[in-house]
Scaffold this motif. Structure first.
Motif, short mmCIF file in Angstrom:
data_model
loop_
_atom_site.label_atom_id
_atom_site.label_comp_id
_atom_site.label_asym_id
_atom_site.label_seq_id
_atom_site.Cartn_x
_atom_site.Cartn_y
_atom_site.Cartn_z
N TYR A 12 0.95 -17.66 3.18
CA TYR A 12 0.56 -16.28 3.47
C TYR A 12 -0.27 -16.28 4.75
O TYR A 12 -0.77 -17.33 5.20
CB TYR A 12 -0.30 -15.71 2.33
CG TYR A 12 0.45 -15.26 1.11
CD1 TYR A 12 0.97 -16.18 0.21
CD2 TYR A 12 0.63 -13.91 0.84
CE1 TYR A 12 1.65 -15.77 -0.93
CE2 TYR A 12 1.31 -13.49 -0.31
CZ TYR A 12 1.80 -14.42 -1.18
OH TYR A 12 2.47 -14.00 -2.31
N ARG A 13 -0.47 -15.10 5.30
CA ARG A 13 -1.39 -14.95 6.42
C ARG A 13 -2.11 -13.61 6.32
O ARG A 13 -1.60 -12.67 5.74
CB ARG A 13 -0.68 -15.08 7.76
CG ARG A 13 0.27 -13.95 8.10
CD ARG A 13 1.00 -14.27 9.40
NE ARG A 13 1.93 -13.19 9.77
CZ ARG A 13 2.77 -13.27 10.80
NH1 ARG A 13 2.81 -14.37 11.56
NH2 ARG A 13 3.57 -12.26 11.08
N GLN A 14 -3.29 -13.59 6.92
CA GLN A 14 -4.06 -12.35 6.96
C GLN A 14 -4.70 -12.20 8.33
O GLN A 14 -5.51 -13.03 8.73
CB GLN A 14 -5.13 -12.35 5.88
CG GLN A 14 -5.85 -11.01 5.74
CD GLN A 14 -6.66 -10.90 4.48
OE1 GLN A 14 -7.00 -11.91 3.85
NE2 GLN A 14 -6.97 -9.68 4.06
N GLN A 19 -3.73 -6.42 5.52
CA GLN A 19 -3.57 -7.04 4.21
C GLN A 19 -2.93 -8.41 4.35
O GLN A 19 -2.20 -8.68 5.31
CB GLN A 19 -2.69 -6.14 3.33
CG GLN A 19 -3.36 -4.86 2.88
CD GLN A 19 -2.54 -4.13 1.83
OE1 GLN A 19 -1.32 -4.25 1.80
NE2 GLN A 19 -3.21 -3.38 0.97
N ARG A 20 -3.21 -9.24 3.38
CA ARG A 20 -2.56 -10.55 3.34
C ARG A 20 -1.07 -10.35 3.08
O ARG A 20 -0.68 -9.55 2.22
CB ARG A 20 -3.19 -11.41 2.24
CG ARG A 20 -2.86 -12.87 2.32
CD ARG A 20 -3.71 -13.67 1.35
NE ARG A 20 -5.13 -13.64 1.72
CZ ARG A 20 -6.05 -14.42 1.15
NH1 ARG A 20 -5.70 -15.28 0.20
NH2 ARG A 20 -7.31 -14.34 1.51
N TYR A 58 -4.10 -18.46 8.00
CA TYR A 58 -2.93 -18.83 7.20
C TYR A 58 -3.39 -19.56 5.94
O TYR A 58 -4.22 -20.49 6.01
CB TYR A 58 -1.99 -19.71 8.02
CG TYR A 58 -1.20 -18.91 9.03
CD1 TYR A 58 -1.81 -18.37 10.14
CD2 TYR A 58 0.17 -18.69 8.85
CE1 TYR A 58 -1.10 -17.61 11.06
CE2 TYR A 58 0.90 -17.93 9.77
CZ TYR A 58 0.25 -17.40 10.86
OH TYR A 58 0.97 -16.65 11.77
N TYR A 59 -2.83 -19.13 4.81
CA TYR A 59 -3.22 -19.66 3.51
C TYR A 59 -2.03 -20.26 2.79
O TYR A 59 -0.94 -19.67 2.75
CB TYR A 59 -3.79 -18.55 2.62
CG TYR A 59 -5.04 -17.90 3.13
CD1 TYR A 59 -4.98 -16.76 3.93
CD2 TYR A 59 -6.29 -18.40 2.79
CE1 TYR A 59 -6.14 -16.15 4.39
CE2 TYR A 59 -7.45 -17.80 3.24
CZ TYR A 59 -7.36 -16.67 4.03
OH TYR A 59 -8.52 -16.06 4.47
N TRP A 93 -5.28 -20.74 -4.22
CA TRP A 93 -5.25 -20.57 -2.77
C TRP A 93 -6.02 -21.68 -2.09
O TRP A 93 -7.00 -22.19 -2.63
CB TRP A 93 -5.91 -19.24 -2.38
CG TRP A 93 -5.21 -18.02 -2.88
CD1 TRP A 93 -5.42 -17.38 -4.07
CD2 TRP A 93 -4.20 -17.29 -2.22
NE1 TRP A 93 -4.59 -16.29 -4.18
CE2 TRP A 93 -3.83 -16.21 -3.05
CE3 TRP A 93 -3.56 -17.42 -0.98
CZ2 TRP A 93 -2.85 -15.28 -2.69
CZ3 TRP A 93 -2.59 -16.49 -0.63
CH2 TRP A 93 -2.24 -15.45 -1.48
N GLY A 146 -7.72 -21.69 3.82
CA GLY A 146 -7.19 -21.03 5.01
C GLY A 146 -7.44 -21.83 6.27
O GLY A 146 -8.40 -22.58 6.38
#
Length: 117
Positions: free
Chosen positions: A37-39, A44-45, A93-94, A107, A110
């Motif tokens: 994922y990214r935020q 929002q993520r 980035y997660y 999670w 990041g």
């Protein structure tokens, strides 16, 4: 105790490349779908890419053709190869997993990716 540890972020110019890694422990890695994922600031993520236990991949439209997710079950590690980076890819980035055994979501801490124009 499930742990996800990302590495590989940094500062890169537009058009450049980075490879993110996520080392996973505490779960049977090979039995779990893995996600990136990214935020971005103020947003929002969002899901960037996923890879199933069978190696099937899926990507967000915005990164299709530029990013590649892969996994090494022997090393309990998932990767995100990012090519042709754009300023809009700038984000934290997660790494993420929802355990197939417990249903719990985990999670990483990041890793920052910054793309300069």
């Amino acid at each position: 105790q499930v742990q996800l540890a990302e590495s590989g972020g940094g500062l890169v110019q537009a058009g450049g490349s980075l490879r993110l890694s996520c080392a996973v422990s505490g779960i049977i890695f090979s039995r779990n779908t893995m996600d990136w994922y990214r935020q971005a600031p103020g947003k929002q993520r969002e899901l960037v890419a996923l890879i199933t236990t069978g190696g099937i991949t899926n990507y967000a439209d915005s990164v299709q053709g530029r990013f590649t997710i892969s996994r090494d079950n022997a090393k309990n590690t998932v990767y995100l190869q990012m090519n042709s980076l754009r300023p809009e890819d700038t984000a934290v980035y997660y790494c993420h997993v929802r355990s197939s055994a417990s249903g719990s979501a985990y999670w990483g801490q990041g890793t920052q990716v910054t793309v300069s124009s």
